[in-house]
Design an enzyme around this catalytic site. Structure first.
Site: not given
Ligand code: NDP
Ligand code: ZN
Length: 180
Positions: A66-67
């Site tokens: 994935e990454d």
């Molecule tokens: P992301 O999916 O962007 O990030 C969460 C993922 O990042 C986790 O599932 C984990 O995946 C990984 N990760 C890395 N570091 C950490 C950490 N310290 N703590 C927890 N997880 C971490 O987040 P969202 O689910 O919030 O985003 C979904 C979409 O919504 C994105 O497109 C985002 O840009 C957008 N968005 C949403 C906003 C909102 O207010 N809800 C605001 C702005 C944008 P892994 O296990 O794969 O590493």
């Protein structure tokens, strides 16, 4: 035998470490990314009492395709078809929009294999503990809250798999989500 198993696990940790070498977590400290797959594997052994070697390998590799530039062919060649199948189940389709990928995680949870369910539970537990410890830079409280609520919906599809992991997740959801 145990020498072969040990060598295989070390090969796997090394492979993942090399693949994730330039990646960092989203926490304010920008922790090395490899801490996450290693931590997921440790949750499985220490808290889940999971000792299946394919499952532990897949946990260590679960974010490589994935990454990073890793392909499924590479995983299959190095670690075999069973591990590759598990990693496939844990890999989101990056050609889809984010919102669709998040929806599909909820939809696909219940139909996952037992091994994939275990890794998904440990992955969510690790990420939610990370979020409880510190919010990623730039995340609003609302975004953190939405993440807890989305994770609960995914976990609801994974239930009946491992009571230790599910109990730990439920304690987190009790602190952050409304009852349902
Ligand atoms: P992301 O999916 O962007 O990030 C969460 C993922 O990042 C986790 O599932 C984990 O995946 C990984 N990760 C890395 N570091 C950490 C950490 N310290 N703590 C927890 N997880 C971490 O987040 P969202 O689910 O919030 O985003 C979904 C979409 O919504 C994105 O497109 C985002 O840009 C957008 N968005 C949403 C906003 C909102 O207010 N809800 C605001 C702005 C944008 P892994 O296990 O794969 O590493
Ligand atoms: Zn992960």
């Amino acid at each position: 035998n145990s020498a072969d198993v040990l060598a295989l696990i070390i090969k796997c940790v090394d492979f993942a470490a090399v693949k994730h070498v330039y990646q960092r977590r989203k926490d304010p400290e920008r922790t090395p990314y490899i801490n996450h797959p290693i931590g997921v594997a440790k949750i499985l052994t220490e808290e889940g009492n999971v000792y299946d070697v394919d499952i532990i390998q897949a946990a260590l590799l679960h974010d490589t395709v994935e990454d990073t530039d890793t392909s499924f062919d590479e995983i299959e060649t190095e670690f075999g078809v069973n591990v590759c199948h598990l990693v496939r189940e844990l890999t989101d389709d990056k050609s889809l929009p984010q919102a669709e990928r998040k929806r599909l995680q909820i939809e696909h949870a219940a139909g996952s294999s037992p091994g994939a369910k275990l890794i998904k539970l440990a992955d969510k537990l690790y990420n939610l503990r990370d979020l409880e410890r510190a919010s990623p830079e730039g995340w609003t409280q609302e975004r953190v809250q939405e993440y807890f609520e989305w994770a609960k919906k995914v976990v609801n599809g994974l239930r009946g798999t491992n009571s230790n992991l599910e109990d730990s997740l439920d304690k987190i959801f009790e602190r952050h989500c409304a009852r349902s």
